[in-house]
Enzyme design. Structure first.
Site, short mmCIF file in Angstrom:
data_model
loop_
_atom_site.label_atom_id
_atom_site.label_comp_id
_atom_site.label_asym_id
_atom_site.label_seq_id
_atom_site.Cartn_x
_atom_site.Cartn_y
_atom_site.Cartn_z
N HIS A 128 -50.79 57.02 11.86
CA HIS A 128 -51.80 56.02 12.25
C HIS A 128 -51.17 54.97 13.16
CE1 HIS A 128 -49.51 54.96 8.78
NE2 HIS A 128 -50.00 53.76 8.67
N ARG A 129 -49.92 54.63 12.89
CA ARG A 129 -49.21 53.63 13.69
C ARG A 129 -48.97 54.16 15.10
NH1 ARG A 129 -46.38 52.38 9.83
NH2 ARG A 129 -47.87 50.75 9.33
N ASP A 156 -52.37 45.71 10.89
CA ASP A 156 -52.71 45.77 9.48
C ASP A 156 -53.09 47.18 9.11
OD1 ASP A 156 -53.04 43.88 7.28
OD2 ASP A 156 -53.45 42.57 8.98
N ASP A 189 -45.59 56.31 1.73
CA ASP A 189 -45.13 57.55 2.38
C ASP A 189 -44.77 58.68 1.41
OD1 ASP A 189 -45.60 56.68 4.90
OD2 ASP A 189 -43.52 56.13 5.35
N GLY A 238 -40.01 48.07 7.38
CA GLY A 238 -40.31 49.48 7.66
C GLY A 238 -41.28 49.60 8.83
N LYS A 239 -42.28 48.74 8.83
CA LYS A 239 -43.26 48.71 9.90
C LYS A 239 -42.59 48.38 11.23
CE LYS A 239 -47.75 46.86 8.67
NZ LYS A 239 -48.53 45.64 8.71
P1 ITT Z 1 -47.46 42.55 7.13
O1 ITT Z 1 -48.91 42.28 6.77
O2 ITT Z 1 -46.57 41.36 7.03
O3 ITT Z 1 -47.34 43.23 8.45
P2 ITT Z 1 -47.56 44.35 4.83
O4 ITT Z 1 -46.53 45.16 4.13
O5 ITT Z 1 -48.37 43.38 4.02
O6 ITT Z 1 -46.86 43.61 6.06
P3 ITT Z 1 -49.99 45.81 5.45
O7 ITT Z 1 -50.82 44.79 4.77
O8 ITT Z 1 -50.45 46.26 6.79
O9 ITT Z 1 -48.48 45.34 5.61
O10 ITT Z 1 -49.80 47.13 4.59
C1 ITT Z 1 -50.55 47.42 3.48
C2 ITT Z 1 -49.76 48.29 2.56
O11 ITT Z 1 -49.79 49.62 3.05
C3 ITT Z 1 -48.30 47.90 2.37
O12 ITT Z 1 -47.96 48.00 1.02
C4 ITT Z 1 -47.53 48.93 3.17
O13 ITT Z 1 -46.30 49.22 2.57
C5 ITT Z 1 -48.48 50.13 3.14
N1 ITT Z 1 -48.34 50.86 4.39
C6 ITT Z 1 -48.66 50.44 5.63
N2 ITT Z 1 -48.32 51.36 6.55
C7 ITT Z 1 -47.75 52.38 5.88
C8 ITT Z 1 -47.17 53.59 6.25
O14 ITT Z 1 -47.04 53.94 7.52
N3 ITT Z 1 -46.69 54.39 5.31
C9 ITT Z 1 -46.78 54.04 4.01
N4 ITT Z 1 -47.30 52.92 3.56
C10 ITT Z 1 -47.78 52.08 4.49
#
Ligand code: ITT
Length: 181
Positions: free
Chosen positions: A163-164, A63, A141, A9-10
């Site tokens: 934020h992204r 992150d 989300d 998703g990211k």
């Molecule tokens: P990577 O570290 O491999 O990039 P991750 O899913 O572990 O992937 P993060 O630690 O950055 O990514 O994300 C922390 C949590 O926040 C994770 O469960 C994401 O699904 C959630 N998250 C991050 N960005 C989000 C967004 O734009 N909308 C909703 N949830 C988000």
């Protein structure tokens, strides 16, 4: 330019936002071990340092975390674990009966240019919904309200305000300027 994440998703959002800036991003799917730190900045910086020892090319990681005011910033740096364990339903339960629903998403991006790490930040303020709504996006989300709609209900509009979007806008603007020098 490589973007390293295990989260599809990211990557989808990052590559879409990058296109607005005329930048092509390649996905390096990698599940790297995140260090346990109390600040997102530290998590991003240390993760990038570890990855830079394994990868020769320039890359960036990002992150993120959800910070809920009434829960003193929880889940914050633990967002990934909390999402995998209690999920959106669990967060809604924790927020049951709480009237202050203010929350924000924060993203910290770490870019490795082959020599050093550069850090950028982006933040978006919103509220925690009282129910799960919408089918778009990913992660938190469906419970994050921005102007009455959840991020999961906003479709591509999320990429204009998230934020992204904000962190990438700072990063790409900086990148374009530093390439012009
Ligand atoms: P990577 O570290 O491999 O990039 P991750 O899913 O572990 O992937 P993060 O630690 O950055 O990514 O994300 C922390 C949590 O926040 C994770 O469960 C994401 O699904 C959630 N998250 C991050 N960005 C989000 C967004 O734009 N909308 C909703 N949830 C988000």
């Amino acid at each position: 330019m490589y973007f390293i994440t295990s989260n599809e998703g990211k990557f989808r959002e990052v590559s879409r936002i990058a296109k607005y800036f005329g930048i092509e991003v390649e996905w390096l799917r990698m599940d790297y071990l995140e260090p346990q730190c109390s600040e997102l900045e530290e998590v991003a910086r240390i993760s990038a340092e570890i990855i830079s020892k394994k990868i020769k090319e320039n890359f960036f990681i990002e992150d993120s975390g959800l910070f809920i005011e009434a829960l003193k910033g929880f889940p914050g740096v633990y967002s990934s674990y909390i999402f995998k364990t209690i999920g959106n339903e669990g967060i809604l339960k924790l927020m049951d009966g709480i009237t202050n629903r203010r929350a924000y998403f924060k993203a910290v991006l770490a870019y490795w240019d082959g020599k050093e790490i550069h850090i950028f930040e982006g933040k978006v303020e919103g509220e925690i919904a009282t129910e799960i709504r919408g089918s778009g996006g990913f992660g938190f989300d469906p419970i994050f309200l921005y102007n009455k709609k959840t991020f999961a209900e906003m479709g591509d509009e999320k990429n204009e305000v998230s934020h992204r979007r904000r962190v990438l806008e700072k990063f790409f603007t900086w990148l374009q300027k530093s390439r012009d020098l």
